[in-house]
Each structure stands twice: as C-alpha cells, then as structure tokens.
Write a protein that holds these residues in place. Structure first.
Motif, short mmCIF file in Angstrom:
data_model
loop_
_atom_site.label_atom_id
_atom_site.label_comp_id
_atom_site.label_asym_id
_atom_site.label_seq_id
_atom_site.Cartn_x
_atom_site.Cartn_y
_atom_site.Cartn_z
N ASP A 169 0.80 -1.21 -0.02
CA ASP A 169 -0.12 0.03 0.08
C ASP A 169 0.78 1.23 0.05
OD1 ASP A 169 -1.91 1.79 0.26
OD2 ASP A 169 -2.82 0.97 1.93
N LYS A 170 0.69 2.02 -1.09
CA LYS A 170 1.51 3.21 -1.16
C LYS A 170 1.07 4.28 0.18
CE LYS A 170 3.24 1.97 -5.13
NZ LYS A 170 4.68 1.42 -5.42
N GLU A 171 -0.05 4.32 0.45
CA GLU A 171 -0.40 5.25 1.51
C GLU A 171 0.46 4.90 2.98
OE1 GLU A 171 -4.48 5.12 2.18
OE2 GLU A 171 -5.06 5.96 0.12
N LYS A 172 0.83 3.53 3.18
CA LYS A 172 1.50 3.35 4.37
C LYS A 172 2.96 3.79 4.02
CE LYS A 172 -1.11 -0.93 5.78
NZ LYS A 172 -2.29 -0.91 4.98
N MET A 174 3.94 6.12 2.32
CA MET A 174 3.70 7.73 2.46
C MET A 174 3.61 8.21 3.98
SD MET A 174 1.44 8.95 -0.80
CE MET A 174 1.26 10.49 -0.22
N LEU A 175 3.09 7.45 4.71
CA LEU A 175 2.88 7.62 6.17
C LEU A 175 4.34 7.62 6.60
CD1 LEU A 175 1.17 8.35 8.63
CD2 LEU A 175 0.74 5.75 8.82
#
Length: 272
Positions: A169-172, A174-175
């Motif tokens: 997951d790219k959002e993870k 980024m986080l």
C-alpha cells in the motif's frame, strides 16, 4: 452472568468448529493415502496380469527390487545425497540471491525500470538453452549443475518478490515517509512483514524449479545423482531403475514442499 454464559456458548461453538476442521483434515489425509494405495495396487495388478507391459511401465514390486539392489550395492544413498545436496544448494542460493536482487531493484526504481525488459527476456528464455554454455564456462561437474539450478530459480524469485514489494500500500509508505523513516526502516518494518506470503510463494515455486534445474544438469553432465540414474537406466534399458529414481524424486520433492509448508504455518501463527 449473561456475559459469562455467552462466553461459554461461544467457546463451545468454537470447539465444535475446531473439531470439524480436524475431522476434515483427517478425511482429506485418509483420502489422499487411499488414492495412493489404490494407484499402487492397480499398477501392480495390471503388471501381474499383463494388462500393461512391465518392461515398459515397470511395477511397484520391480521398483522395490531395484531399490533393494542399489541399496545392497551401496550406491543408492550416494546418488540421493548428491542430488539433494545440489538441489538444496541451488534452491538456497537462488532464493537468497533473488531476494537480495529484488531488494536492490526496489531500492532503486530507476535501476528497476532499466533492467525490467532484461528480466522479462531472461525469465522467458528456456534455461536449458544456456546449459551447454554454462557447462563450457564452468566445467563438467557439480558446480555447473548448481549454477543451472540457480539460474532457473533466481529470475523467477526476483520478479515475484519485486512484484510483491510493488504491491505494498503506497499510503503506508507515504505515512512512514511523513514520519521521516529511512528506507531501511521502511524495508524492515513495512515491506518485509507484508511480503511474507510473497516469500513463501517464491519458496514453493523454487522447490520445483530447483529440482528441474538439477535433474536437467545431471542429464547433461553428471556421473552421480538420481538424474544420472534416470539417463543410465534409459540407456541400458533398465526402466525399473528409471521408475525407482522418479519415485524417489517425488518423495524427496514432497518432503521439501512440506518443510516449506511448515515454515509457512509457523510464520502465519507468528503474524497472527
């Protein structure tokens, strides 16, 4: 009181479910074993009554006799040991180098894009075509066989593991970048834990590919090993030896696959 009764009720239902799962596993195991026994029995009966030609198809009793003959000769476990050593070494090196290469390509997206078409071509290229070249470069012996097994598994490992890394997951990511995590920290705490199923899948694939590479190499250059017995048995028309070698290969490959399955179950328990 209500909560206590409810907990007991759930526990009993859970116990019933677990018992059902255990029963299903036992039934599956029993059916598997019965299928094997029925196949062996039909094979022997067909050979005894000449429904099939025992010279061409052998039979369980002739396979056992061939096994006993090689055992008494003292060469059986030597051949098995050589093939297992080559397979385990090729399997281990192919997996380790493949994972390391995938990490490097994930670390450098630019390098990954540059090498992507070459990986696709190498993956599609039949490795048997490279075997004579490898033998010419390395020599006629065990190192050439191990390199052939390594080449067959390493490209598949790189592609499958790198694909798994890319699906995180790219959002993870980024986080973690927001919290100024380094690439090593992202790799250690995010990529690796979420890629465990990918690693297990790569191991399962490599079990089969390593056996293919080793047997193919033994067909070409070996003077020991189960692949050598298959070729030798075919050349001198001892098909009992050929069938015996194939049966031994099947058993050992199954054991290796089960070892990977045990590792998978242990990692799944650790994650849960």
């Amino acid at each position: 009181m209500f909560k206590k009764n409810n907990i007991n009720k759930i526990s009993k239902e859970h116990e019933v479910y677990l018992e059902k799962v255990r029963k299903t596993k036992k039934e599956i195991t029993f059916i598997r074993v019965m299928i094997l026994f029925v196949f062996i029995a039909l094979w022997q009966i067909a050979a005894d009554f000449k429904w099939i030609d025992p010279f061409l198809t052998s039979s369980p009793s002739r396979v056992v006799n061939s096994f006993i003959g090689l055992y008494k000769d003292g060469s059986l476990f030597k051949h098995i040991g050589v093939t297992c050593y080559e397979t385990i070494l090729g399997f281990s090196l192919g997996t380790i180098l493949g994972v390391l290469a995938a990490i490097v390509l994930w670390w450098s997206p630019k390098l990954s894009k540059i090498l992507d078409p070459y990986l696709v071509v190498l993956n599609a290229l039949p490795k048997v075509a490279l075997a004579p070249i490898i033998i010419f470069w390395i020599g006629n012996g065990m190192p050439a066989i191990i390199v052939i097994a390594l080449l067959i598994s390493v490209i598949t490992t790189i592609i499958s593991v790198l694909t798994g890394f890319s699906e995180i997951d790219k959002e993870k990511i980024m986080l973690m970048n927001t919290f100024r995590a380094s690439k090593i920290q992202i790799l250690r705490y995010l990529i690796f834990p979420y890629s465990i199923p990918i690693f297990i899948a790569a191991l399962k694939i490599n079990v089969g590919l390593s056996w293919v590479g080793v047997i193919m190499g033994e067909f070409l250059v070996a003077r020991n090993g189960l692949g050598f017995l298959i070729v030798y048995g075919g050349q001198v028309a001892q098909l009992d030896m050929v069938m015996m070698s194939i049966v031994i290969l099947s058993v050992i490959a199954f054991i290796m696959y089960e070892v990977v399955a045990i590792i998978e179950n242990k990692l799944a328990k650790d994650r849960s």
